[in-house]
Design a protein around this motif. Structure first.
Motif, PDB file in Angstrom:
ATOM      1  N   TYR A 225      -3.275   5.119  -2.904  1.00 18.19           N
ATOM      2  CA  TYR A 225      -4.339   5.963  -2.353  1.00 18.19           C
ATOM      3  C   TYR A 225      -3.838   7.399  -2.246  1.00 18.19           C
ATOM      4  CZ  TYR A 225      -6.354   1.524  -0.735  1.00 18.19           C
ATOM      5  OH  TYR A 225      -6.872   0.258  -0.671  1.00 18.19           O
ATOM      6  N   ASP A 226      -4.744   8.346  -2.521  1.00 19.29           N
ATOM      7  CA  ASP A 226      -4.445   9.751  -2.248  1.00 19.29           C
ATOM      8  C   ASP A 226      -5.742  10.476  -1.957  1.00 19.29           C
ATOM      9  OD1 ASP A 226      -3.391  12.609  -2.546  1.00 19.29           O
ATOM     10  OD2 ASP A 226      -1.596  11.432  -2.929  1.00 19.29           O
ATOM     11  N   ILE A 227      -5.601  11.652  -1.327  1.00 19.92           N
ATOM     12  CA  ILE A 227      -6.772  12.385  -0.870  1.00 19.92           C
ATOM     13  C   ILE A 227      -7.476  13.135  -1.991  1.00 19.92           C
ATOM     14  CG2 ILE A 227      -5.464  14.465  -0.250  1.00 19.92           C
ATOM     15  CD1 ILE A 227      -7.318  14.771   2.181  1.00 19.92           C
ATOM     16  N   ASP A 228      -6.736  13.472  -3.078  1.00 18.22           N
ATOM     17  CA  ASP A 228      -7.374  14.301  -4.106  1.00 18.22           C
ATOM     18  C   ASP A 228      -7.419  13.562  -5.444  1.00 18.22           C
ATOM     19  OD1 ASP A 228      -5.179  15.799  -6.100  1.00 18.22           O
ATOM     20  OD2 ASP A 228      -4.345  15.076  -4.203  1.00 18.22           O
ATOM     21  N   ALA A 229      -8.490  13.807  -6.167  1.00 15.27           N
ATOM     22  CA  ALA A 229      -8.738  13.112  -7.434  1.00 15.27           C
ATOM     23  C   ALA A 229      -7.720  13.476  -8.503  1.00 15.27           C
ATOM     24  CB  ALA A 229     -10.149  13.427  -7.928  1.00 15.27           C
ATOM     25  N   ALA A 230      -7.200  14.714  -8.468  1.00 16.78           N
ATOM     26  CA  ALA A 230      -6.224  15.124  -9.481  1.00 16.78           C
ATOM     27  C   ALA A 230      -4.958  14.279  -9.389  1.00 16.78           C
ATOM     28  CB  ALA A 230      -5.891  16.606  -9.312  1.00 16.78           C
ATOM     29  N   SER A 231      -4.515  13.996  -8.173  1.00 16.49           N
ATOM     30  CA  SER A 231      -3.316  13.173  -8.010  1.00 16.49           C
ATOM     31  C   SER A 231      -3.546  11.752  -8.509  1.00 16.49           C
ATOM     32  CB  SER A 231      -2.888  13.152  -6.546  1.00 16.49           C
ATOM     33  OG  SER A 231      -2.407  14.419  -6.140  1.00 16.49           O
ATOM     34  N   ILE A 232      -4.709  11.176  -8.194  1.00  9.52           N
ATOM     35  CA  ILE A 232      -4.989   9.810  -8.633  1.00  9.52           C
ATOM     36  C   ILE A 232      -5.122   9.750 -10.154  1.00  9.52           C
ATOM     37  CG2 ILE A 232      -6.741   8.003  -8.598  1.00  9.52           C
ATOM     38  CD1 ILE A 232      -4.891   7.986  -6.167  1.00  9.52           C
ATOM     39  N   ALA A 233      -5.729  10.774 -10.751  1.00  8.04           N
ATOM     40  CA  ALA A 233      -5.816  10.806 -12.219  1.00  8.04           C
ATOM     41  C   ALA A 233      -4.420  10.881 -12.837  1.00  8.04           C
ATOM     42  CB  ALA A 233      -6.668  11.991 -12.659  1.00  8.04           C
ATOM     43  N   ALA A 234      -3.552  11.704 -12.251  1.00  8.24           N
ATOM     44  CA  ALA A 234      -2.186  11.805 -12.757  1.00  8.24           C
ATOM     45  C   ALA A 234      -1.434  10.492 -12.544  1.00  8.24           C
ATOM     46  CB  ALA A 234      -1.459  12.960 -12.068  1.00  8.24           C
ATOM     47  N   ALA A 235      -1.678   9.829 -11.402  1.00  4.97           N
ATOM     48  CA  ALA A 235      -1.039   8.538 -11.147  1.00  4.97           C
ATOM     49  C   ALA A 235      -1.476   7.495 -12.172  1.00  4.97           C
ATOM     50  CB  ALA A 235      -1.364   8.069  -9.726  1.00  4.97           C
ATOM     51  N   ARG A 236      -2.763   7.500 -12.508  1.00  5.41           N
ATOM     52  CA  ARG A 236      -3.253   6.544 -13.497  1.00  5.41           C
ATOM     53  C   ARG A 236      -2.559   6.762 -14.846  1.00  5.41           C
ATOM     54  NH1 ARG A 236      -8.040   7.207 -12.376  1.00  5.41           N
ATOM     55  NH2 ARG A 236      -8.333   5.331 -11.100  1.00  5.41           N
TER      56      ARG A 236
ATOM     57  N   VAL B 146       0.851  -1.180   0.000  1.00  5.54           N
ATOM     58  CA  VAL B 146       0.000   0.000   0.000  1.00  5.54           C
ATOM     59  C   VAL B 146       0.889   1.233   0.000  1.00  5.54           C
ATOM     60  CG1 VAL B 146      -1.592   1.405   1.382  1.00  5.54           C
ATOM     61  CG2 VAL B 146      -1.983  -1.058   1.123  1.00  5.54           C
ATOM     62  N   ASP B 147       0.681   2.127  -0.963  1.00  3.49           N
ATOM     63  CA  ASP B 147       1.359   3.427  -0.990  1.00  3.49           C
ATOM     64  C   ASP B 147       0.286   4.468  -0.698  1.00  3.49           C
ATOM     65  OD1 ASP B 147       2.806   5.706  -1.444  1.00  3.49           O
ATOM     66  OD2 ASP B 147       3.338   5.257  -3.521  1.00  3.49           O
ATOM     67  N   TYR B 148       0.225   4.892   0.562  1.00  5.62           N
ATOM     68  CA  TYR B 148      -0.812   5.821   1.001  1.00  5.62           C
ATOM     69  C   TYR B 148      -0.275   7.241   0.901  1.00  5.62           C
ATOM     70  CZ  TYR B 148      -4.363   8.033   3.942  1.00  5.62           C
ATOM     71  OH  TYR B 148      -5.368   8.838   4.415  1.00  5.62           O
ATOM     72  N   GLY B 149      -0.998   8.086   0.127  1.00  5.25           N
ATOM     73  CA  GLY B 149      -0.501   9.420  -0.175  1.00  5.25           C
ATOM     74  C   GLY B 149       0.465   9.358  -1.343  1.00  5.25           C
ATOM     75  N   CYS B 150       0.048   8.692  -2.404  1.00  4.66           N
ATOM     76  CA  CYS B 150       0.955   8.313  -3.501  1.00  4.66           C
ATOM     77  C   CYS B 150       1.309   9.450  -4.440  1.00  4.66           C
ATOM     78  CB  CYS B 150       0.324   7.179  -4.302  1.00  4.66           C
ATOM     79  SG  CYS B 150      -1.213   7.660  -5.154  1.00  4.66           S
ATOM     80  N   SER B 151       0.626  10.600  -4.350  1.00  2.00           N
ATOM     81  CA  SER B 151       0.804  11.691  -5.313  1.00  2.00           C
ATOM     82  C   SER B 151       0.559  11.135  -6.723  1.00  2.00           C
ATOM     83  CB  SER B 151       2.183  12.325  -5.157  1.00  2.00           C
ATOM     84  OG  SER B 151       2.324  13.451  -5.991  1.00  2.00           O
ATOM     85  N   TYR B 152       1.456  11.403  -7.672  1.00  3.53           N
ATOM     86  CA  TYR B 152       1.195  10.917  -9.030  1.00  3.53           C
ATOM     87  C   TYR B 152       1.815   9.547  -9.298  1.00  3.53           C
ATOM     88  CZ  TYR B 152       5.851  12.709 -10.346  1.00  3.53           C
ATOM     89  OH  TYR B 152       7.208  12.954 -10.433  1.00  3.53           O
ATOM     90  N   GLY B 153       2.238   8.850  -8.242  1.00  4.52           N
ATOM     91  CA  GLY B 153       2.597   7.447  -8.355  1.00  4.52           C
ATOM     92  C   GLY B 153       3.997   7.139  -8.823  1.00  4.52           C
ATOM     93  N   ALA B 154       4.861   8.145  -8.919  1.00  3.65           N
ATOM     94  CA  ALA B 154       6.172   7.917  -9.525  1.00  3.65           C
ATOM     95  C   ALA B 154       7.040   6.965  -8.705  1.00  3.65           C
ATOM     96  CB  ALA B 154       6.889   9.247  -9.717  1.00  3.65           C
ATOM     97  N   TRP B 155       7.036   7.122  -7.371  1.00  3.32           N
ATOM     98  CA  TRP B 155       7.864   6.240  -6.545  1.00  3.32           C
ATOM     99  C   TRP B 155       7.387   4.794  -6.663  1.00  3.32           C
ATOM    100  CZ3 TRP B 155      11.742   7.409  -2.642  1.00  3.32           C
ATOM    101  CH2 TRP B 155      12.218   8.721  -2.734  1.00  3.32           C
TER     102      TRP B 155
END
Length: 292
Positions: free
Chosen positions: A122-133, A98-107
């Motif tokens: 997981y992240d708190i805001d939809a923009a970060s999860i969209a960027a991670a995807r 689990v990467d909680y607070g993943c931002s855009y997922g780079a790590w």
């Protein structure tokens, strides 16, 4: 300026806002400068006490992050990444992370490309999860190895994963002890929790160069803070990583990386030692950006 006020300002320069707030309200609230610093906190960190403001801060910050994504190819060069990689590489039984607070997922993508594993982001805001995807689709070797979710609270995953990462997360939340306890409950007994936190005035440069961006950090968690909370955790290892000083204050910067195993018997992570944290010591006088 009194020594008490200088200490409170030093805490704020380092974004140790919760400690500064407690210190001011218990030691020097009645002083004119103390009252001014409390108003300073209310102005720049409204999310300290207001849940609605908290959500707004991270919605705005998520838009900033995703609009200014740095070159993720530089991540593997960092000593912090190399330490985290070595820990996970040594624990081949850690298959779900689990990467909680993943931002855009780079790590997570870099670690996945080197180690494989199943990743829950997981992240708190939809923009970060969209960027991670988008980042996962573009760069992950196996995009289907990732599951992404938007959440404002740590998910209910009692004993169901092998490892939880909290990378640059604890300094953002209002109650880091509760988050640590939730993260530990999520892993199976003997599983890993791995965290990293900044030390020093990490946000200070941004306060000067990007004054319109919200001030996010609420804590500076020191080596002693982590020891106070985690000293009874099996396999606890804490590593300090040091960098050049912050350009405006001249104060040193660094990271702490800590890893431990979930105990096989349940006993809770301890609170910080507030008597120690609220005891002032001699510090340099620092200017706070945005002061009026």
């Amino acid at each position: 300026m009194t020594a008490l006020i200088a200490y409170a300002r030093w805490l704020l320069a380092r974004s140790d806002v919760v400690t500064a707030y407690r210190f001011l309200t218990t030691r020097c609230e009645g002083e004119g400068e103390g009252a001014e610093l409390l108003r300073y906190i209310e102005r720049y960190w409204p999310h300290l006490t207001d849940p609605n403001a908290y959500a707004n801060v991270y919605e705005v910050s998520g838009r900033f992050e995703t609009a200014h994504i740095v070159d993720s190819a530089l991540i593997p060069q960092s000593p912090r990444y190399q330490m985290i990689l070595s820990v996970l590489a040594d624990r081949t039984e850690c298959e779900t992370v689990v990467d909680y607070g993943c931002s855009y997922g780079a790590w997570a993508v870099h670690l996945h490309n080197e180690l494989g594993k199943r990743w829950w982001l997981y992240d708190i805001d939809a923009a970060s999860i969209a960027a991670a995807r988008n980042h996962i689709q573009a760069f992950a070797q196996v995009p289907s190895a990732f599951e992404l979710n938007v959440t404002a609270t740590f998910p209910t995953l009692v004993g169901s994963v092998d490892c939880v990462l909290l990378l640059e997360i604890l300094e953002h939340v209002r109650d880091p002890i509760s988050l640590l306890r939730a993260a530990e409950r999520a892993v199976r007994p003997g599983g890993l929790v791995l965290i990293s936190v900044p030390i020093g005035p990490w946000e200070y440069t941004r306060w000067v160069t990007e004054p319109v961006r919200p001030r996010e950090h609420l804590w500076e968690l020191t080596h002693q803070d982590l020891l106070d909370a985690l000293k009874h955790r099996p396999g606890l290892y804490i590593q300090s990583i040091n960098y050049p000083a912050e350009q405006y204050t001249g104060l040193p910067l660094g990271h702490l990386v800590a890893v431990w195993q979930r105990p096989t018997t349940d006993f809770e992570i301890a609170d910080f030692n507030w008597s120690r944290k609220l005891t002032p010591f001699s510090v340099p006088v620092v200017r706070l950006p945005g002061e009026v």
